[in-house]
Design a protein around this motif. Structure first.
Motif, PDB file in Angstrom:
ATOM      1  N   ARG A   1       4.966 -22.649  28.764  1.00  0.00           N
ATOM      2  CA  ARG A   1       4.475 -22.692  27.378  1.00  0.00           C
ATOM      3  C   ARG A   1       5.294 -21.743  26.493  1.00  0.00           C
ATOM      4  N   ALA A   2       5.587 -20.544  27.006  1.00  0.00           N
ATOM      5  CA  ALA A   2       6.372 -19.579  26.233  1.00  0.00           C
ATOM      6  C   ALA A   2       7.771 -20.114  25.959  1.00  0.00           C
TER       7      ALA A   2
ATOM      8  N   PHE B   1       6.542 -12.984  32.399  1.00  0.00           N
ATOM      9  CA  PHE B   1       5.275 -13.587  32.019  1.00  0.00           C
ATOM     10  C   PHE B   1       4.537 -14.123  33.249  1.00  0.00           C
ATOM     11  N   HIS B   2       3.243 -14.285  33.092  1.00  0.00           N
ATOM     12  CA  HIS B   2       2.429 -14.911  34.135  1.00  0.00           C
ATOM     13  C   HIS B   2       2.967 -16.324  34.385  1.00  0.00           C
TER      14      HIS B   2
ATOM     15  N   GLU C   1       1.596 -19.051  34.845  1.00  0.00           N
ATOM     16  CA  GLU C   1       0.913 -20.115  34.099  1.00  0.00           C
ATOM     17  C   GLU C   1       1.327 -20.150  32.633  1.00  0.00           C
ATOM     18  N   ASP C   2       1.968 -19.084  32.142  1.00  0.00           N
ATOM     19  CA  ASP C   2       2.343 -19.002  30.725  1.00  0.00           C
ATOM     20  C   ASP C   2       3.828 -19.244  30.480  1.00  0.00           C
TER      21      ASP C   2
ATOM     22  N   TRP D   1      -2.670  -9.280  28.387  1.00  0.00           N
ATOM     23  CA  TRP D   1      -2.439 -10.181  27.265  1.00  0.00           C
ATOM     24  C   TRP D   1      -1.692  -9.459  26.149  1.00  0.00           C
TER      25      TRP D   1
ATOM     26  N   TYR E   1       0.444 -14.487  25.433  1.00  0.00           N
ATOM     27  CA  TYR E   1       0.733 -14.725  26.833  1.00  0.00           C
ATOM     28  C   TYR E   1       0.436 -13.453  27.627  1.00  0.00           C
ATOM     29  N   ARG E   2       0.452 -13.612  28.945  1.00  0.00           N
ATOM     30  CA  ARG E   2       0.183 -12.484  29.817  1.00  0.00           C
ATOM     31  C   ARG E   2       1.503 -11.899  30.313  1.00  0.00           C
TER      32      ARG E   2
END
Length: 495
Positions: free
Chosen positions: A229-230, A222-223, A225-226, A259, A248-249
């Motif tokens: 959160r994931a 995942f990115h 920044e994500d 995405w 998410y990315r």
């Protein structure tokens, strides 16, 4: 289904027999030891574990013979499996069923036969555990009969174990085949969240080596920044059993991030315990970009509409300066346009930077925005209470006109025309209707009811009745106007 019914429906029985797969069972050699024990128990040179199929009988286990199968027409076990108990043939040459059987008249010259039927838990006859002798015998002893029944039960246990394992393998194969044909990326985890399976689409999308994202390796895809959160959403689902859903990315094989929509649901056993999680990842990159582009266009359009309100208000002011006799009417018109502009600006699409601090779908928040010019310091002149109601851009315009008119009239003639007056706005929902009351107190005493309705009153009626499908009631009390608007709740927000 009874044995007789199964025998009348050979296709149904054939499907059950095929599920045991005679070739894989025989190749495994799992039943030779049972056959050997049966021969030793009963003192016979030959013992067999048979599976009776449509056209033949296959020997899953054998001792004392090299035969792997015989035609079903020659099968003793085809009779034994439907007998309901151990079938014994003392001398086959004297039994009308078998006297002309090629296995009796020729090699191996069967004389004595005893077979314990193999019947599965659903009552389907499968074959038998049998012992064979080339000499006639009076029969088995009670101990031998009991031993043969025990061996038949042990054989069925092995058969059921093999069938269950084979069914699980076939189910796994069907799942993997289906998953690999799906356009989505499919994955599954153990109950604790350990990722142990991804379909072909996952590896095609990400380009990573097979197995490299097992365990916790998926989060690194995942990115940055994500990722936190994931992880937080996934841990919540593992702890509570709630469905997993997140956008998410995900890193594409070309190095870009796209995405995706991730979803997962738990599979539970009969006790409710989670046995696995199954999830999907769906590429939504194109839709996401389209939504972002549409939001930008919507914001630009709303911004231009807001500017139009300002231009119209400016034109009204310019016209009033040229025609002083229209100045009072022009002031009222400009204020109404300004109120509409405030309402539009409140409900219009916003960017993260311009979005109001209060909820944009709140009637209370909208009224607070409209009443802001009438408040004074820390002591609100207009107080809003009661239950909140969700609103949208459709209802914002009539609401802005309606309450602006009430506030303007209160400022000119009512409770807001002096320093002591106050207005209380109360919102109440009952079933499918909303009642909003406007009560003025502390203003000039009312000694008579107005004898005619002016433009402002007609504007209130138009907004509440014609545009929102409601009704308006007025009560002129000595301490001030008390007005109630009752409207269907469906008028405030689209379904």
């Amino acid at each position: 289904m009874t044995i007789d019914a199964l025998l009348r429906d050979p296709d149904a029985r054939s499907q059950v027999v095929d599920s045991y797969d005679a070739f894989s069972l025989r190749d495994a050699g799992a039943f030779d030891d049972l056959a050997a024990f049966a021969a030793e128990l009963c003192g016979t040179p030959v013992a067999l574990v048979s599976l009776v199929e449509d056209e033949r009988q296959s020997f899953l286990g054998r001792v004392g013979t090299e035969l792997l199968e015989t035609p079903r027409s020659l099968s003793f076990c085809a009779h034994a499996m439907t007998a309901g108990a151990i079938m014994e043939v003392a001398d086959a040459t004297r039994d009308a069923r078998f006297a002309d059987n090629a296995l009796v008249t020729g090699e191996p010259h069967v004389r004595f036969y005893a077979g314990a039927p193999l019947v599965d838990r659903d009552g389907v006859p499968l074959g038998a555990v049998c012992v064979v002798d080339v000499r006639p015998r009076t029969g088995l002893t009670a101990f031998q009969r009991r031993g043969l029944e025990v061996l038949a039960a042990a054989t069925m246990a092995r058969l059921d174990q093999h069938r269950t394992a084979r069914a699980a393998e076939e189910s796994e194969l069907r799942f993997r085949t289906l998953a690999d044909t799906m356009p989505q990326m499919v994955w599954s985890t153990l109950p604790d969240g350990f990722h142990d399976y991804y379909n072909a689409r996952w590896y095609e999308f990400t380009g990573v080596p097979a197995g490299s994202t097992d365990g916790e390796g998926w989060n690194g895809m995942f990115h940055a920044e994500d990722q936190d959160r994931a992880w937080a959403v996934w841990r919540h689902s593992l702890a509570t059993g709630d469905a997993y859903q997140i956008e998410y990315r995900l890193r594409h094989f070309d190095g870009t991030y796209r995405w995706v929509l991730g979803r997962a649901l738990p599979v539970r056993d009969e006790r409710g315990a989670i046995t696995r999680w199954f999830g999907t990842c769906t590429d939504i990159h194109a839709q996401k970009l389209a939504l972002e582009e549409r939001e930008i266009i919507s914001q630009e359009l709303s911004h231009r509409i807001k500017n139009i309100f300002a231009v119209i208000a400016g034109l009204v002011g310019f016209a009033a300066r040229a025609r002083p006799e229209f100045a009072p009417a022009a002031v009222d018109l400009r204020q109404r346009i300004t109120a509409l502009g405030r309402a539009h600006d409140f409900v219009r699409p916003h960017s993260a930077q311009s979005r109001p601090d209060v909820p944009q779908d709140s009637l209370k928040a909208l009224l607070s925005e409209l009443f802001e010019p009438y408040q004074q310091g820390s002591m609100p002149r207009i107080a809003v209470g009661g239950q909140d109601v969700a609103v949208d851009d459709r209802s914002a315009t009539p609401l802005a006109l309606l309450f602006h008119e009430l506030a303007t009239n209160a400022t000119k003639y009512g409770a807001l025309s002096n320093q002591d007056g106050r207005v209380l706005v109360a919102i109440e929902t009952v079933d499918d209707r909303v009642a909003i009351s406007w009560q003025e107190k502390g203003g000039p005493m009312i000694d008579r009811i107005p004898d005619k309705a002016g433009f402002g009153s007609r504007l209130i009626e138009m907004s509440a009745v014609r545009q929102m499908g409601g009704q308006v009631t007025r009560e002129w009390k000595a301490q001030g106007l008390c007005l109630t608007i009752e409207t269907p709740i469906s008028s405030f927000r689209r379904s």
